[in-house]
Scaffold this active site. Structure first.
Site, PDB file in Angstrom:
ATOM      1  CE1 TYR A  29      -3.727  -1.921   5.627  1.00  0.00           C
ATOM      2  CE2 TYR A  29      -3.542   0.345   4.872  1.00  0.00           C
ATOM      3  CZ  TYR A  29      -3.701  -1.000   4.591  1.00  0.00           C
ATOM      4  OH  TYR A  29      -3.834  -1.436   3.290  1.00  0.00           O
ATOM      5  CB  SER A  64      -0.844   0.004   1.286  1.00  0.00           C
ATOM      6  OG  SER A  64      -1.516   1.234   1.451  1.00  0.00           O
TER       7      SER A  64
HETATM    8  P1  NAP Z   1     -11.250  -6.288   0.489  1.00  0.00           P
HETATM    9  O1  NAP Z   1     -12.249  -6.101  -0.573  1.00  0.00           O
HETATM   10  O2  NAP Z   1     -11.674  -6.157   1.927  1.00  0.00           O
HETATM   11  O3  NAP Z   1     -10.490  -7.672   0.275  1.00  0.00           O
HETATM   12  C1  NAP Z   1      -9.656  -8.230   1.268  1.00  0.00           C
HETATM   13  C2  NAP Z   1      -9.445  -9.700   0.947  1.00  0.00           C
HETATM   14  O4  NAP Z   1      -8.564 -10.256   1.938  1.00  0.00           O
HETATM   15  C3  NAP Z   1     -10.743 -10.483   1.000  1.00  0.00           C
HETATM   16  O5  NAP Z   1     -10.793 -11.361  -0.100  1.00  0.00           O
HETATM   17  C4  NAP Z   1     -10.635 -11.263   2.298  1.00  0.00           C
HETATM   18  O6  NAP Z   1     -11.279 -12.532   2.155  1.00  0.00           O
HETATM   19  C5  NAP Z   1      -9.130 -11.465   2.383  1.00  0.00           C
HETATM   20  N1  NAP Z   1      -8.721 -11.804   3.743  1.00  0.00           N
HETATM   21  C6  NAP Z   1      -8.840 -11.059   4.875  1.00  0.00           C
HETATM   22  N2  NAP Z   1      -8.412 -11.769   5.931  1.00  0.00           N
HETATM   23  C7  NAP Z   1      -8.023 -12.985   5.444  1.00  0.00           C
HETATM   24  C8  NAP Z   1      -7.519 -14.151   6.050  1.00  0.00           C
HETATM   25  N3  NAP Z   1      -7.312 -14.238   7.377  1.00  0.00           N
HETATM   26  N4  NAP Z   1      -7.223 -15.216   5.276  1.00  0.00           N
HETATM   27  C9  NAP Z   1      -7.431 -15.162   3.926  1.00  0.00           C
HETATM   28  N5  NAP Z   1      -7.923 -14.077   3.295  1.00  0.00           N
HETATM   29  C10 NAP Z   1      -8.211 -13.012   4.060  1.00  0.00           C
HETATM   30  O7  NAP Z   1     -10.068  -5.201   0.330  1.00  0.00           O
HETATM   31  P2  NAP Z   1      -9.026  -4.906  -0.859  1.00  0.00           P
HETATM   32  O8  NAP Z   1      -8.931  -3.435  -0.945  1.00  0.00           O
HETATM   33  O9  NAP Z   1      -9.323  -5.684  -2.073  1.00  0.00           O
HETATM   34  O10 NAP Z   1      -7.676  -5.416  -0.173  1.00  0.00           O
HETATM   35  C11 NAP Z   1      -6.731  -6.245  -0.828  1.00  0.00           C
HETATM   36  C12 NAP Z   1      -5.332  -5.814  -0.413  1.00  0.00           C
HETATM   37  O11 NAP Z   1      -5.078  -4.501  -0.909  1.00  0.00           O
HETATM   38  C13 NAP Z   1      -5.094  -5.747   1.104  1.00  0.00           C
HETATM   39  O12 NAP Z   1      -3.822  -6.270   1.397  1.00  0.00           O
HETATM   40  C14 NAP Z   1      -5.145  -4.258   1.386  1.00  0.00           C
HETATM   41  O13 NAP Z   1      -4.400  -3.929   2.553  1.00  0.00           O
HETATM   42  C15 NAP Z   1      -4.524  -3.711   0.114  1.00  0.00           C
HETATM   43  N6  NAP Z   1      -4.794  -2.310  -0.196  1.00  0.00           N
HETATM   44  C16 NAP Z   1      -6.076  -1.843  -0.336  1.00  0.00           C
HETATM   45  C17 NAP Z   1      -6.273  -0.498  -0.635  1.00  0.00           C
HETATM   46  C18 NAP Z   1      -7.659   0.101  -0.794  1.00  0.00           C
HETATM   47  O14 NAP Z   1      -7.786   1.344  -0.822  1.00  0.00           O
HETATM   48  N7  NAP Z   1      -8.705  -0.691  -0.936  1.00  0.00           N
HETATM   49  C19 NAP Z   1      -5.185   0.352  -0.806  1.00  0.00           C
HETATM   50  C20 NAP Z   1      -3.903  -0.167  -0.664  1.00  0.00           C
HETATM   51  C21 NAP Z   1      -3.711  -1.491  -0.379  1.00  0.00           C
HETATM   52  P3  NAP Z   1     -12.142 -13.276   3.263  1.00  0.00           P
HETATM   53  O15 NAP Z   1     -12.727 -12.234   4.170  1.00  0.00           O
HETATM   54  O16 NAP Z   1     -13.152 -14.029   2.460  1.00  0.00           O
HETATM   55  O17 NAP Z   1     -11.155 -14.187   3.947  1.00  0.00           O
END
Ligand code: NAP
Length: 245
Positions: free
Chosen positions: A145, A132
């Site tokens: 975070y 991120s």
């Molecule tokens: P999201 O829609 O909440 O997706 C998060 C994913 O992580 C879900 O598929 C969830 O699946 C999975 N997850 C959470 N805990 C888990 C566990 N214990 N075991 C296996 N899977 C797990 O959010 P997203 O934005 O797509 O996030 C994806 C990545 O991008 C993350 O690493 C986040 O920190 C990063 N990121 C996001 C943003 C943003 O603005 N959205 C910006 C920078 C970086 P389940 O709940 O089904 O397990």
């Protein structure tokens, strides 16, 4: 499993992971989707002719069973992760911090260790880790975070040196604001508060991030894309964005 190269995507049940699974399938990979909500992964797997396997990155037994189900692996996308809460350090919730470090840091470590032998054995492995812009900056109320994302990035960037000479590439993808379930999870299901994060700005879509992951994954094997920082046009940093009224 398939004559296509195998890609594993963690956290593939939603957001960036789900879009990445679709983009990699389009790019010719056989995709194994892992997350706790395996029913959602199964729907996407059916759509892209991949496989869904339940995965909880915080549970060593779950990761071991997952890795056993993936004997061949060319590409690992460490995407599972997220944030819990937005509080000043003095009000930090230890459980929320533990969740963030367990999921983003130890989870990435555990899955990477479990799949590295298969990635090396493929002769042309690749690890993509979604950190991120929180791995580049500090921001007020975000220390849990930003701390976890910095630690996850250190693990990934250290591997870039430790694995020199081995047949594996390492790419770190560092997104800014992407509209996913991220903020709903961060604010414990408060949809209105989550919507406020994206008010007045056109955020990235999960597909925007998936595009750059697929780009990095489809370069020739001598080309290592080390880092890609991707943000909406109107976002300069974690705390600085132009928002339309
Ligand atoms: P999201 O829609 O909440 O997706 C998060 C994913 O992580 C879900 O598929 C969830 O699946 C999975 N997850 C959470 N805990 C888990 C566990 N214990 N075991 C296996 N899977 C797990 O959010 P997203 O934005 O797509 O996030 C994806 C990545 O991008 C993350 O690493 C986040 O920190 C990063 N990121 C996001 C943003 C943003 O603005 N959205 C910006 C920078 C970086 P389940 O709940 O089904 O397990």
């Amino acid at each position: 499993m398939s004559d296509r190269p195998t890609a594993v995507v963690t956290g593939a049940s939603s957001g960036i992971g789900a879009a990445t699974a679709r983009a990699l399938a389009k790019a010719g990979f056989y995709v194994v989707l892992g997350a706790r909500r395996v029913d959602r992964c199964a729907e996407i797997a059916a759509e892209i002719d991949g496989t869904a396997v339940r995965l909880d990155v915080t549970d060593p037994e779950s990761v071991a069973a997952f890795a056993a189900a993936v004997p061949d692996c060319r590409l690992l996308v460490n995407n599972a992760g997220g944030a819990k809460g937005l509080e000043p350090v003095l009000q930090a919730d230890e459980e929320a911090w533990r969740w963030m470090f367990e999921t983003n840091v130890i989870g990435t470590l555990r899955v990477t260790k479990a799949l590295l032998p298969a990635l090396l054995a493929s002769g042309d492995g690749h690890i993509v880790t979604v950190t991120s812009i929180a791995a580049l900056e500090t921001y007020d109320n975000g220390a849990g975070y930003t701390g976890a994302k910095h630690a996850q990035a250190m693990l990934h960037r250290t591997l870039r040196g430790e694995l020199l000479g081995q047949p594996v590439r390492l790419t770190e993808v560092l997104p800014g604001l992407v509209e996913t379930e991220f903020s709903v999870v961060r604010f414990d299901g408060d949809e209105e508060r989550a919507a406020g994060v994206y008010r007045g700005i056109t955020p990235l879509t999960p597909a925007d991030v998936a595009d750059v992951i697929a780009f990095a994954a489809t370069r020739p094997s001598n080309v290592n894309i080390d880092q890609i920082v991707i943000k909406p046009r109107n976002q300069a940093s974690a705390m600085r964005a132009h928002r339309e009224p």
